[in-house]
Scaffold this active site. Structure first.
Site, mmCIF file in Angstrom:
data_model
loop_
_atom_site.group_PDB
_atom_site.id
_atom_site.type_symbol
_atom_site.label_atom_id
_atom_site.label_comp_id
_atom_site.label_asym_id
_atom_site.label_seq_id
_atom_site.Cartn_x
_atom_site.Cartn_y
_atom_site.Cartn_z
ATOM 1 N N ASN A 169 0.896 -0.900 0.326
ATOM 2 C CA ASN A 169 0.136 0.462 -0.133
ATOM 3 C C ASN A 169 0.682 1.050 0.175
ATOM 4 O OD1 ASN A 169 -2.743 0.944 0.306
ATOM 5 N ND2 ASN A 169 -2.211 2.066 2.188
ATOM 6 N N HIS A 206 -4.651 9.740 -1.945
ATOM 7 C CA HIS A 206 -5.104 11.274 -1.104
ATOM 8 C C HIS A 206 -5.013 12.105 -2.832
ATOM 9 C CE1 HIS A 206 -5.668 9.485 2.671
ATOM 10 N NE2 HIS A 206 -4.258 8.568 2.365
HETATM 11 C C1 XIL Z 1 -3.950 8.493 9.319
HETATM 12 C C2 XIL Z 1 -4.913 8.381 9.819
HETATM 13 O O1 XIL Z 1 -5.812 9.063 9.075
HETATM 14 C C3 XIL Z 1 -4.871 9.856 11.086
HETATM 15 O O2 XIL Z 1 -5.867 9.528 12.380
HETATM 16 C C4 XIL Z 1 -3.170 9.910 11.691
HETATM 17 O O3 XIL Z 1 -3.149 10.791 12.703
HETATM 18 C C5 XIL Z 1 -2.221 9.091 10.630
HETATM 19 O O4 XIL Z 1 -2.739 8.718 9.716
HETATM 20 N N1 XIL Z 1 -1.833 6.505 5.233
HETATM 21 C C6 XIL Z 1 -2.140 6.207 5.714
HETATM 22 C C7 XIL Z 1 -2.359 6.027 7.081
HETATM 23 O O5 XIL Z 1 -1.446 4.700 5.134
HETATM 24 O O6 XIL Z 1 -2.968 5.204 7.915
HETATM 25 C C8 XIL Z 1 -2.512 7.755 7.529
HETATM 26 O O7 XIL Z 1 -3.746 7.644 8.647
HETATM 27 C C9 XIL Z 1 -3.291 8.437 6.134
HETATM 28 C C10 XIL Z 1 -2.063 8.127 5.917
#
Ligand code: XIL
Length: 300
Positions: A169, A206
């Protein structure tokens, strides 16, 4: 269909969300989450710091709250995540070399054994590649244990729970022209050719102005799928919340048979790790469906 999960199921896919255990007492939150989604990822509760706060002492209380809520409501669960440079407990951050390598193996075994047979897919390794133009690995304590740490993680995971799909991932691997995407693609191709167990690639997805959705996203999904792995959109959020972009993402997944499901990274804008003002999700803070929601539902 009138919900995201039911609409995705029409083509054999799932539609999931990240769930935070601390919000399971919020009925407005759980009502939407239960109605709309049929796959759940724990937003933080199955990460390394949560599940092994002290070396060799596992704690599944928060992870199990998310897992049990999901299963009691008829949903499947994605496991997130077993080996990552972030959200390591302090004891792991200070390890290196063979000791860290063994701690990683022990962690994978400890967590996967607890959830053995219960997880649809595990993000075995998260975010191991570098941003920028190198196409190479990210520096981290895990990387410094040797370049083979990723395949060791996957071989360990396969033995620990043969029923779970094993995913790599990452973010910024959605744009086919980017070096990071090519670096991950080459690793997956190498793993498939050498028989290293890997079943899926997670595109976090994202999207924001620095890492925008690109129309070559479909090519990326198709190219990974052609290596013989499933592709899952694992953490979708789109800053600004463009309904058109959300529809494009759905259409690109639906165009590829091995794109098996989509997960958005939260329920309402006010639940997003990015902050409500970026408007990245499908529901507003009051739980109303946004234009992006309708756009996704119609595309599915
Ligand atoms: C993020 C969470 O949404 C937050 O609550 C935490 O503070 C930090 O992590 N990539 C990932 C996720 O694989 O685990 C992350 O999640 C966002 C970016």
């Amino acid at each position: 269909a009138t919900t995201l999960g039911a609409a995705a199921a029409q083509s054999g896919r799932y539609f999931g969300t990240a769930i935070a255990s601390g919000k399971l007492g919020d009925s407005a939150y759980t009502t939407i989450a239960n109605r709309e989604f049929d796959m759940v990822t724990a937003e933080n509760e199955m990460k390394i710091d949560a599940t092994e706060p002290n070396r060799g002492q596992f704690n599944f209380s928060a992870g199990d709250r998310v897992y049990n809520w999901a299963v009691q409501n008829g949903k499947r669960v994605r496991g997130h995540t077993l080996a990552w440079h972030n959200q390591q407990p302090g004891w792991m951050q200070s390890l290196s070399g063979g000791t860290l390598r063994q701690a990683m193996i022990d962690h994978i075994n400890g967590v996967m054994n607890h959830y053995r047979g219960k997880i649809y897919a595990w993000d075995v390794v998260n975010e191991a590649f570098a941003d920028g133009n190198s196409g190479g690995r990210r520096d981290s304590n895990l990387q410094r244990t040797g370049n083979d740490w990723i395949e060791v993680a996957f071989r360990t995971a396969r033995a620990a729970d043969p029923a779970a799909k094993l995913c790599y991932n990452d973010y910024n691997i959605d744009n086919w022209t980017w070096a990071k995407t090519q670096g991950v693609y080459n690793m997956v191709r190498d793993f498939k050719s050498r028989g290293v167990p890997i079943d899926c690639v997670g595109l976090q997805s994202h999207f924001n102005s620095n890492s925008p959705y690109n129309s070559n996203y479909r090519t990326t999904i198709q190219s990974f799928a052609a290596l013989g792995v499933d592709v899952q959109i694992t953490e979708l959020d789109i800053q600004g919340g463009s309904a058109t972009t959300y529809a494009n993402v759905v259409n690109d997944c639906l165009a590829v048979p091995r794109c098996t499901g989509i997960t958005v990274w939260g329920v309402r804008d006010s639940d997003s790790w990015l902050g409500e003002n970026t408007s990245p999700l499908l529901f507003d803070r009051n739980g109303n469906k946004k234009a992006a929601y309708t756009s996704v539902l119609n595309a599915l």
